[in-house]
Enzyme design. Structure first.
Site, PDB file in Angstrom:
ATOM      1  N   GLU A  31     126.104   6.962  58.310  1.00 38.24           N
ATOM      2  CA  GLU A  31     125.602   5.756  57.636  1.00 38.24           C
ATOM      3  C   GLU A  31     124.116   5.844  57.293  1.00 38.24           C
ATOM      4  O   GLU A  31     123.652   5.177  56.380  1.00 38.24           O
ATOM      5  CB  GLU A  31     125.892   4.510  58.475  1.00 38.24           C
ATOM      6  CG  GLU A  31     125.109   4.382  59.777  1.00 38.24           C
ATOM      7  CD  GLU A  31     125.796   5.041  60.985  1.00 38.24           C
ATOM      8  OE1 GLU A  31     126.562   6.007  60.773  1.00 38.24           O
ATOM      9  OE2 GLU A  31     125.538   4.599  62.124  1.00 38.24           O
ATOM     10  N   HIS A  67     125.547  10.307  62.612  1.00 36.04           N
ATOM     11  CA  HIS A  67     125.610   8.956  62.028  1.00 36.04           C
ATOM     12  C   HIS A  67     125.566   9.062  60.504  1.00 36.04           C
ATOM     13  O   HIS A  67     124.486   9.033  59.922  1.00 36.04           O
ATOM     14  CB  HIS A  67     124.419   8.117  62.500  1.00 36.04           C
ATOM     15  CG  HIS A  67     124.534   7.652  63.908  1.00 36.04           C
ATOM     16  ND1 HIS A  67     125.220   6.511  64.249  1.00 36.04           N
ATOM     17  CD2 HIS A  67     124.067   8.170  65.062  1.00 36.04           C
ATOM     18  CE1 HIS A  67     125.156   6.342  65.564  1.00 36.04           C
ATOM     19  NE2 HIS A  67     124.466   7.336  66.083  1.00 36.04           N
ATOM     20  N   CYS A 122     129.829   8.850  66.267  1.00 38.40           N
ATOM     21  CA  CYS A 122     129.043   9.105  67.474  1.00 38.40           C
ATOM     22  C   CYS A 122     129.852   8.719  68.717  1.00 38.40           C
ATOM     23  O   CYS A 122     130.782   9.427  69.071  1.00 38.40           O
ATOM     24  CB  CYS A 122     127.703   8.391  67.388  1.00 38.40           C
ATOM     25  SG  CYS A 122     126.453   9.201  68.389  1.00 38.40           S
TER      26      CYS A 122
HETATM   27  N1  GLN Z   1     126.120   6.764  74.131  1.00 36.16           N
HETATM   28  C1  GLN Z   1     126.448   7.982  73.457  1.00 36.16           C
HETATM   29  C2  GLN Z   1     125.397   9.048  73.680  1.00 36.16           C
HETATM   30  O1  GLN Z   1     124.309   8.765  74.064  1.00 36.16           O
HETATM   31  C3  GLN Z   1     126.656   7.739  71.973  1.00 36.16           C
HETATM   32  C4  GLN Z   1     125.432   7.275  71.283  1.00 36.16           C
HETATM   33  C5  GLN Z   1     125.705   6.718  69.916  1.00 36.16           C
HETATM   34  O2  GLN Z   1     126.811   6.338  69.591  1.00 36.16           O
HETATM   35  N2  GLN Z   1     124.685   6.645  69.094  1.00 36.16           N
HETATM   36  O3  GLN Z   1     125.652  10.208  73.464  1.00 36.16           O
END
Ligand code: GLN
Length: 538
Positions: A515, A513, A378
């Site tokens: 995970e 994600h 992410c």
């Molecule tokens: N801050 C980034 C976004 O909002 C990544 C978010 C995250 O890593 N879950 O896109």
């Protein structure tokens, strides 16, 4: 007809009620039953999505996009099953529905009260979660005696009354503290906690006793007598080295007898494979060290799913995965090499806000230049793109508009419209409120042929992973990035889901994600491949 197992907690919090509930669910699942789980949180937030990770640990995202308590993650990891928004609710949600219905005139002019209206709403939600499973295991957050827990306790009592006696079971998880000065284990707090339960009309059928010392037979006898619980249903739960040992410990402690007796059924779990995986966790043959670069290092609970995913992958590769915690702000002060050292691979996890971003960028540059296996999740993918744009493409001020809204090169930007999971167009602007404007839940992606992503996932056309982020990689830079050697290897409906670097043994960034979908029995493919690469690089 679904059988309900209610798990309540006594004396104090953090006794591992969630792991207890998940372990019992695992035993039933491995015995061939269709099992589901439900978490009830007595706080007033509608969901934990807006809570600080320092306050509440990780926000776990379900496939259908619900932001939930991290216990739901434990449930999925144990019972190897995808849960949904129906599998958790909070006091906030209950009151929101009741008040909405009242405003709409749904109560036909009645006075709305906790009993019966709030209790009915709670019961409806519990029955809805049962969803034709053989068993539903319900964990009630908090501790018996909490004021906010009362309407839930009353609902449990009412369900017990409504259903045949062999269809519900109450399990109470309590503490038997060891008093050093006296050299004794004490049962009194548990006795009081059970008295409190009985005062509100709930009889426990089993006690799970958390203790640091072995419970002698005479104390078990005493607990059985004073709490009016069958002697076979006093289950000792000592501290475990790994949470995945707990179902095995319960079986050893004889939990099958009270479960079979109470429900009048045969329970015969097949734990062979589980046992092997646990052995691999406890006495692994290999060992790797992964540099985990992050911001909230003082509260590792906010990376719960990822830490567990590394354990799952380690279990399947017979490898102990040591996590070398690297504070991104310290990297900013002293440089990447001093902090990361000789780790076998580098991981930059998700996150929000600019704090520590510079240190993460340095860690990424280090991974890229020194050909260390890299997985960016992410924010970890977004920063990998920023790093590449700045240091390879020469766009010195390239940035995410999360960190600099006036950047001349917004390689990570706020997409103003996208098609959500249910096929509806979603609009987002800078002025959108914080809650509910994220891309949440499961979306499909197509891995590019011959990419590392495809090697990890396989040859199906489409895979699904879960999201929780507001910003996206900007497709306007796609061509320039690809010309310079950074390939887009995963896409979803025009959105960029994964990037890799050509001239590198293994450098992968994913917008999702991974995970959240890793379970002990089925580890996530991309994280598994990452740990393999760490092994290979050792
Ligand atoms: N801050 C980034 C976004 O909002 C990544 C978010 C995250 O890593 N879950 O896109």
């Amino acid at each position: 007809m679904t059988k309900f197992i209610f798990v309540t907690g006594g004396v104090l919090s953090s006794l591992g009620k969630g792991i207890t509930a998940a372990s019992i669910a695992t035993i039933l699942k491995q015995s061939g039953f269709k099992v589901s789980m439900l978490k009830i949180d007595p706080y007033l937030n509608v969901d934990p999505g807006t809570m600080s990770p320092l306050e509440h640990g990780e926000v776990f995202v379900t496939a259908d996009g619900a932001e939930t308590d991290l216990d739901l993650g434990n449930y999925e990891r144990f019972i190897d099953k995808t849960l949904t928004a129906k599998n958790s609710f909070t006091t906030g949600q209950v009151y929101q529905s009741v008040i909405k219905r009242e405003r709409e005139g749904g109560y036909l002019g009645k006075t709305i009260q906790v009993i019966p209206h709030v209790v009915d709403e709670i019961k409806e939600r519990i029955y809805a979660a049962a969803d034709s499973h053989d068993f539903l295991i319900i964990e009630l957050g908090g501790t018996v005696g909490d004021i906010e827990g009362l309407p839930f306790m009353e609902s449990l009592r009412a369900i017990r009354h409504e259903l045949p006696k062999t269809n519900t079971m109450n399990i109470h998880v309590s503490l038997i503290p060891y008093i050093k000065a006296a050299g004794e284990l004490k049962t009194k707090p548990t006795q009081h906690s059970v008295q409190e339960l009985r005062r509100i009309g709930i009889m426990p059928h089993m006690l799970v006793c958390r203790t640091e010392r072995e419970l002698p037979k005479n104390l078990k006898d005493k607990l059985a007598l004073s709490c009016d619980v069958e002697r076979t249903a006093i289950i000792e739960a000592g501290d475990a080295q790994s949470i995945y040992q707990v179902p095995l410990h319960f079986i050893k402690e004889g939990i099958l007898t009270p479960l079979s007796n109470h429900f009048n059924i045969k329970i015969k779990p097949n734990m062979e494979r589980w046992d092997t995986l646990v052995k691999n966790i406890l006495v692994p043959q290999k060992e790797v060290t992964i540099a985990f670069v992050g911001k909230y290092l003082d509260l590792k609970e906010s990376y719960k799913s990822l830490i567990e995913a590394l354990i799952h992958c380690g279990a399947h590769l017979n490898t102990k995965v040591n996590i070398h915690w690297c504070d991104s702000e310290r990297i900013q002060d002293v440089g990447a090499y001093d902090i990361i050292g000789n780790s076998d691979a580098i991981l930059v996890a998700g996150g929000f806000g600019h704090r520590g971003a510079r240190g993460k960028l340095e860690a990424i540059k280090y991974a890229r230049e020194n050909k260390v296996p890299y997985l960016g999740i992410c924010l970890g993918m977004q920063l990998a793109i920023i790093e590449y744009a700045r240091n390879v493409l020469g766009l010195e001020e390239a940035n995410s508009i999360e960190f600099d809204k006036d950047t001349p090169d917004p390689v990570i930007y706020l997409i103003d419209e996208f098609i959500d999971q249910s096929g509806h167009k979603q609009l987002r602007t800078h002025k959108s409120p914080m809650g509910g404007t994220m891309r949440l839940g499961e979306y499909p992606f197509e891995p590019l042929k011959d990419s590392n992503l495809q090697k990890a996932y396989g040859n199906e056309k489409i895979y699904y992973e879960r999201h929780r982020h507001r910003y996206e990689a900007n497709p306007a830079y796609k061509e320039r990035l690809e010309e310079a050697g950074m390939t887009i290897t995963g896409q979803s409906n025009g959105l960029i889901e994964a990037v890799e670097i050509k001239d590198h043994p293994w450098f992968v960034g994913v917008q999702f994600h991974p995970e959240f979908t890793s379970h002990l029995e089925t580890p996530n493919p991309i994280i598994l491949e990452f740990v393999k690469q760490a092994n290979a690089n050792k």
